[in-house]
Design a protein around this motif. Structure first.
Motif, PDB file in Angstrom:
ATOM      1  N   ALA A 149      -1.839   5.526  -0.361  1.00 12.64           N
ATOM      2  CA  ALA A 149      -1.415   5.785   1.265  1.00 12.64           C
ATOM      3  C   ALA A 149      -0.852   6.917   1.842  1.00 12.64           C
ATOM      4  CB  ALA A 149      -1.257   4.428   1.353  1.00 12.64           C
ATOM      5  N   GLU A 175      -1.067  -1.553  -4.139  1.00 13.82           N
ATOM      6  CA  GLU A 175      -2.053  -0.755  -4.121  1.00 13.82           C
ATOM      7  C   GLU A 175      -2.036   1.312  -3.859  1.00 13.82           C
ATOM      8  OE1 GLU A 175      -4.600  -2.021  -0.579  1.00 13.82           O
ATOM      9  OE2 GLU A 175      -4.754  -3.520  -1.660  1.00 13.82           O
ATOM     10  N   ARG A 227       1.220  -1.297  -0.260  1.00 14.22           N
ATOM     11  CA  ARG A 227       0.470   0.107   0.217  1.00 14.22           C
ATOM     12  C   ARG A 227       1.059   0.940   0.300  1.00 14.22           C
ATOM     13  NH1 ARG A 227      -2.539  -4.026   4.100  1.00 14.22           N
ATOM     14  NH2 ARG A 227      -4.707  -4.582   3.114  1.00 14.22           N
TER      15      ARG A 227
END
Length: 953
Positions: A908, A905, A876
């Motif tokens: 963040a 991902e 992340r």
């Protein structure tokens, strides 16, 4: 499918192949390699290959030709070999002519010991013959031992200080100094070795702490002096009636009192009288005001036992006062004596402020004696015994053991005020190891303060200027040698021994000496033809020739030859002329490299004759290394039994281990040396060797001209490795250029263990073993491995001379088509590869990799996974970190972390890593847990990559 029915895909892998063995076997392999080098004459090959290239001259300092080599030799010769091999590989013609100091006391003393009583029946020429034989034996022995270390040089034609042509060169330099008026003979105190019965120079001294008597002695004042002291107010008439008036001196050499001729005081110090009663005797002693407290303490006088005069007078008012010698009744010289003189060197740091002066036994005393026209009186013979001019009770006594007798005599006569012992540093003879004495003898000197006619400057001033222009490595060497030059006395160049080059002085019966440039050059020509033994066998007429033009008052048939020999430091100090200039090399040479003790020795004593003869220093740069010491920091020596036997270490580990050990230590300091420390170097060696073997194995079948991939087509991790390589080349080159060999070692070692072993080689195993044999990914990795191997072997060659050669031989398609790595050129940085500009990018990727590895470590510890390949990672990421990974390539980043897969991902606030066991099956060929395992129906146990490679095989 049962495990036993699984297909064995080993034969489909690109497994490494190389002739470069895993096990080094250095002890067996190195001698074979050196034998081949000798057969192929590698040194001559190197010189021929560099013919016409710019010269780089490291001029070898000559070790003594006696005994086996020791670890100090190992450090010295290996460091020199690093320099010569590196400079050769950077395109210089860097000849190395090893040399040996073949004359001098160490060799003569050893031969005399071996001859024993037989020497008494031998002539000087016979003793010299045995010395030459002894030196020649150890030249050959040490030469072999140096070559056993992998040192390259012209060992077939070394320079030896007893060779006639070398000796002629010494005499030619001496002739230049004579012509310039720098050489003179004088009766003056010099360091004298009683044990070896010869003069010594500063460079031949060792300093040790010894206990010496510290005595305070009263010299009785004459009646005239007492009257003058009453006039000055230091002594009262009442005191003079019932007390002895005296001048109190202090000394740590009671034996020199027999040669006392004066007492020195400082003209500007204040002096007082100390009145006291001790051992039933009343006395009034003149002492410096600033030393009263120390004198009272030394004499154990308590309050009320003494008084101090209120009156103080300057030392200048005491000049000319007279005293009586404490145990000599009649002045033994033909000049005035026993008076107070003035001297600026008198201090109040110790003693009484009144200095006992013996012009025949001290440098400062000698200078004062010259100023006041005192005799240069030395009642001490060559063997250290007193002569006939001293009192009966002293005659024949040895000065090194007589202090107790002198002190007892002083105590009996009531002249000894105080006696104790002090420990202080005192000069000792480097050969006999006994304490030396200052003793006035007729010797030949080179004057450091005599002005040279063409410049109007003296050698000392010229030397002080020269050291500022020379590069000193480490830099503190400049301050060290400058301090020594600033305070050094004139150079005593004569010795009273047999084994050396005679000083070419002829003497007439009336004492006139013949020493001119022309006479010395005539001797040089004769010695160059017949060697220095001819001085002892040939007549002056034979040496000078019938046609030699003698100055007026000289007769060829009445001349006799002096038999003093040169200080061996003068001989070795002329090597810049007898070796470098004789070979046609320009002087100053590029580098002198020796131990740190040579600031006092060879460096300084090469600098002075070079400046005197040519006006130039003999060197551009000077590098010094420390001594080998034991675990307690004590200097290693055979006599202490704490030394490491160099031959044993070579036989146990091999020379490359010793060479690597030398490269690993900071030579600028003293080097701790023992078998355990040397043995530890094997671990570093193994890691370096394993790196070379891995690289060699994985470039099997790679032909650079056909298979190499250009930088811009390489995979990202390969570009990273290329950047790291060129940064390494830049840093290692800088380290070699600046003689920082331990940094070069550290850089190369860390590159092998970190960038290579821990990262690149680990990451590339999968690609190299499992990808298509001639596919882009494998060829990209092979291109980089070839470049790394080629550069690494060459950068290691100056250090690991044998191992680098072995790796080079095992390397196919060698750069420059050189048969030996030592004929190759050092790698250079490719300007097209912006390694510096890429560092921030790579640092970001490696930091993210570290975060992944930390997360995986938790899974390994709780045994969720056994290897990183079993893991899948979700990252992340911040936008910045995600962009960095995407630019690198997500699959490439997964390969860099050696994990099954990486999923990103975005968005963040901080980057976090979540690792878990991969849900995918294991490929039975590459052992990776990839999503594509089972995608190929024909080979369900393989990942898609492996299935494709196997199908196309």
């Amino acid at each position: 499918m049962a495990d036993e029915n699984k297909t064995n895909y080993r034969d489909t892998l690109n497994l490494p192949q190389t002739s470069f063995a895993m096990k080094a076997n250095l002890v067996q392999r190195e001698p074979q390699m050196r034998k081949r080098w000798a057969q192929e004459n590698i040194y001559t090959q190197i010189r021929e290959a560099r013919l016409g290239a710019p010269l780089y001259i490291l001029h070898d300092g000559p070790p003594y030709a006696n005994g086996d080599i020791h670890m100090g030799h190992v450090i010295n010769k290996v460091l020199k070999d690093f320099v010569v091999k590196y400079r050769t590989m950077t395109g210089f013609d860097a000849p190395y002519i090893p040399g040996w100091d073949c004359h001098g006391l160490p060799i003569e003393a050893k031969v005399m010991t071996e001859l024993g009583e037989k020497v008494r029946q031998m002539s000087k020429t016979e003793v010299r013959r045995d010395c030459m034989k002894y030196a020649g034996k150890y030249v050959k022995l040490q030469g072999r031992q140096f070559q056993d270390l992998g040192v390259f040089g012209d060992f077939e034609n070394p320079y030896l200080t007893f060779k006639p042509q070398y000796e002629a060169g010494i005499l030619e330099v001496f002739a230049m100094l004579v012509e310039k008026g720098l050489v003179y003979r004088q009766l003056k105190p010099i360091h004298w070795s009683v044990g070896c019965e010869t003069a010594l120079a500063e460079a031949e001294l060792e300093y040790k702490d010894i206990a010496s008597p510290s005595i305070f002695v009263n010299f009785s004042a004459t009646e005239e002096t007492t009257a003058r002291l009453i006039e000055l107010g230091l002594v009262t008439s009442e005191q003079a009636k019932d007390a002895e008036v005296a001048l109190m001196i202090w000394t740590t050499t009671p034996w020199t009192l027999a040669a006392n001729l004066a007492v020195a005081v400082h003209p500007h110090l204040e002096y007082v009288s100390l009145s006291y009663e001790k051992d039933g005797r009343k006395c009034v002693s003149i002492v410096a005001a600033d030393r009263i407290e120390a004198v009272v303490a030394a004499g154990a006088l308590t309050e009320g036992q003494y008084t101090i005069s209120e009156k103080k007078v300057k030392g200048s008012e005491l000049e000319g006062l007279r005293y009586r010698h404490p145990f000599i009744e009649t002045n033994p010289t033909d000049k005035d004596a026993y008076m107070v003189i003035l001297a600026e060197y008198v201090t109040t740091e110790d003693g009484t402020g009144l200095v006992h002066t013996a012009p025949g036994h001290g440098q400062e005393d000698y200078v004062s004696g010259q100023r006041y026209n005192l005799a240069i009186y030395s009642p001490v013979q060559d063997d250290g015994s007193y002569d006939e001019t001293v009192p009966d009770w002293l005659r024949g006594e040895n000065v090194l053991t007589v202090d107790k007798l002198v002190n007892e005599r002083l105590a009996q006569s009531g002249r000894l005020f105080a006696h104790r012992e002090i420990v202080h540093s005192y000069p000792h003879c480097w050969r006999s190891k006994g304490p030396v004495i200052f003793r006035a003898t007729e010797q030949w000197f080179v004057g450091v303060d005599k002005e040279l006619p063409e410049t109007g400057r003296n050698l000392r001033a010229m030397a002080m200027d020269a050291v500022e222009k020379v590069r000193w490595i480490p830099a503190w060497g400049q301050k060290r040698i400058a301090g020594m030059l600033e305070s050094r006395p004139d150079w005593c160049i004569s010795r009273q021994r047999s084994w050396g080059l005679p000083i070419p002085v002829f003497v007439m019966p009336d004492g006139q000496t013949l020493l001119t440039k022309e006479s010395v050059m005539a001797v040089a020509a004769h010695v160059g033809q017949r060697g220095s033994n001819s001085w002892f066998t040939d007549s002056p007429r034979e040496i000078l020739g019938d046609d030699f033009a003698l100055p007026e008052g000289f007769d060829l048939d009445q001349l006799r030859k002096e038999e003093n020999i040169f200080d061996v430091w003068f001989e070795s100090g002329c090597s810049w002329y007898s070796v470098a200039a004789a070979a046609g090399w320009s002087v100053p040479v590029d580098l002198y490299l020796e131990g740190s003790d040579q600031h006092r020795g060879w460096f300084q004593l090469s600098l002075l004759p070079a400046l005197g003869a040519t006006g130039k220093p003999p060197f551009k740069s000077v590098l010094t290394h420390g001594f080998t010491v034991d675990e307690k920091g004590m200097k290693q020596s055979k006599s202490l039994g704490n030394y490491v036997n160099a031959q044993d270490e070579i036989a146990k580990y091999g020379s490359d281990i010793l060479r690597l050990w030398v490269a690993s230590v900071n030579y600028q300091e003293d080097v701790r040396c023992n078998d355990e420390l040397i043995g530890r170097t094997q671990d570093a060696y193994r890691k370096i060797r394993n790196t070379l073997r891995y690289l060699l194995g994985n470039i099997d079948g790679f032909e650079p001209a056909l298979d190499a991939i250009k930088y811009d087509r390489m995979f990202e991790i390969d570009k990273w490795a290329m950047c790291q390589l060129h940064k390494l080349i830049a840093d290692v080159t800088e380290s070699y250029e600046n003689f920082v060999f331990h940094r070069a070692f550290s850089l190369l070692y860390n590159f092998c263990t970190v960038e290579m072993s821990s990262v690149y080689m680990d990451v590339l195993k999968d690609r190299m073993y499992c990808d298509a044999y001639d596919g882009l990914s494998r060829r990209s990795g092979q291109t980089v491995m070839y470049e790394i191997l080629s550069a690494l072997v060459r950068m290691l060659a100056p250090i690991l001379a044998h191992t680098a050669e072995e790796a080079w031989e095992a390397m196919p398609f060698k750069p420059q088509d050189c048969a030996s790595v030592h004929l190759a050129n050092m790698p250079k940085v490719d300007a097209a590869i912006d390694y510096a500009g890429q560092q921030a990018k790579w640092q970001k990727i490696m930091t993210l990799r570290d975060e992944v590895l930390r997360a995986l470590e938790g899974l390994r510890q709780d045994k969720t996974i056994a290897s990183n390949q079993e893991a899948t990672v979700t990252m992340r990421c911040t936008d910045e970190d995600a962009a960095a990974i995407e630019a690198f390539g997500v699959e490439a980043f997964a390969a860099l972390c050696i994990v099954s897969e990486v999923m990103l991902e975005r968005s963040a606030e901080t980057t976090t890593v979540v690792a878990s066991k991969s849900p995918h099956a294991k490929c039975q060929r590459c052992w990776n847990y990839w999503p594509s395992v089972g995608a190929d129906a024909a080979r369900p146990d393989l990942c898609q990559r492996c299935a494709t490679v196997v199908a196309s095989a």
